[in-house]
Design an enzyme around this catalytic site. Structure first.
Site, PDB file in Angstrom:
ATOM      1  N   SER A  57       0.958  -1.383   0.019  1.00  0.00           N
ATOM      2  CA  SER A  57       0.048  -0.163  -0.171  1.00  0.00           C
ATOM      3  C   SER A  57       0.807   1.270  -0.019  1.00  0.00           C
ATOM      4  O   SER A  57       0.386   2.516  -0.389  1.00  0.00           O
ATOM      5  CB  SER A  57      -0.922   0.098   1.127  1.00  0.00           C
ATOM      6  OG  SER A  57      -0.293   0.185   2.434  1.00  0.00           O
ATOM      7  N   LYS A 118       0.920   4.838   6.801  1.00  0.00           N
ATOM      8  CA  LYS A 118       0.588   5.595   5.670  1.00  0.00           C
ATOM      9  C   LYS A 118       1.375   6.867   5.930  1.00  0.00           C
ATOM     10  O   LYS A 118       2.037   7.441   6.741  1.00  0.00           O
ATOM     11  CB  LYS A 118      -0.964   5.674   5.968  1.00  0.00           C
ATOM     12  CG  LYS A 118      -1.642   4.656   6.122  1.00  0.00           C
ATOM     13  CD  LYS A 118      -1.824   3.747   4.912  1.00  0.00           C
ATOM     14  CE  LYS A 118      -2.642   2.547   4.912  1.00  0.00           C
ATOM     15  NZ  LYS A 118      -2.582   1.501   3.677  1.00  0.00           N
TER      16      LYS A 118
END
Length: 279
Positions: A57, A118
């Site tokens: 991701s 993230k």
């Protein structure tokens, strides 16, 4: 006639203290291990902690098989700074807001049990939206420049859809469309945009106080703040209390081809060019 003085009685010698019972080797080992565990607990809780990358991701900056260190002091401390989220710290102490563009490790909502990594896109008071794959921050489009494809050799830790595979020097590689984004504070980073998905167009998100809007650099393969917090899905807008630390450097990376019983493969599987990369 003077009498001779009577000699003083000798001062009694105090008995020697009884020797302390000697600890067994097993007890010494247990004390050493306890002290070591306390030191490790303090270091992991308040200074540095290792983290491994389990998904794609955050490609291209991070790949499956990367190992990195995070620093724990940048944004303050909460229960999630401690191993296993032990509830010894109420709320947040020494709190600070992350900067846009920082890469952070946090406990993912809603359960706050699994570690995610993230990039910070929005901080309290910001508005965030995606329109046609373009990121908008506070109503303004974030510059997105097309650059050379991101190339990664196919390996057990790096696989890709056939439509993105190429052959370079007789070896299969993944070639993903890559773009350069630059935030208003000057922070630049690369992102992947593989095509049109539901995450390319969203409503306007307003980041509330004490929260951050987090996104993966692999925009079409990231369960992030664009999606509501749910098990196995998105994370919603993340409370700052959930953030564990800031990513600072890769200390190892492997393509997944090593075998434990064949030590020489540990060397051949290492991605040496990724070791030492900062954020």
């Amino acid at each position: 006639m003077a009498l001779d003085p009577v000699p003083a009685a000798p001062t009694p010698t105090p008995p020697a203290p009884a020797p302390k019972p000697k600890r067994s080797e097993g007890a010494d080992l247990m004390v050493f291990l306890l002290k070591l565990a306390i030191v490790v607990f303090i270091i992991r809780s308040f200074l540095f902690s290792p983290f491994s990358i389990p998904s794609g991701s955050m490609q291209p900056r991070l790949m499956i098989g990367d190992y990195l260190f995070i620093t724990k002091w940048n944004y303050g401390y909460s229960r999630y700074s401690l191993p296993w989220g032990i509830p010894l710290i109420p709320g947040r102490i020494l709190a600070a807001t992350p900067a846009r563009g920082d890469v952070v490790v946090f406990k993912a909502p809603p359960a706050a049990k699994q570690d995610y990594i993230k990039r910070v896109i929005g901080i309290p008071g910001d508005t965030v939206q995606m329109r046609g794959g373009q990121l908008f921050l506070n109503g303004k489009a974030i510059p997105k420049q097309r650059i050379a494809d991101w190339i990664a050799p196919v390996s057990p830790n790096t696989d890709c859809d056939y439509s993105f595979q190429k052959v370079v020097a007789d070896k299969p590689v993944c070639a993903y469309p890559q773009f350069r984004e630059t935030l208003p504070n000057g922070k630049s980073y690369n992102v992947l945009d593989l095509g049109t998905t539901e995450a390319d167009d969203t409503g306007v998100f307003t980041v509330p106080a004490g929260h951050a809007f987090l996104m993966g650099d692999n925009r079409d393969d990231s369960a992030d703040s664009r999606f509501p917090a749910r098990e196995g899905g998105g994370i919603g807008i993340v409370p700052l209390e959930n953030i564990e630390g800031k990513a600072v450097v890769n200390f190892f990376s492997t393509d997944g081809s090593a075998q434990w019983l064949l030590p020489w493969t540990w060397v051949s599987a290492a991605r040496w060019n990724r070791i030492g990369e900062g954020f």
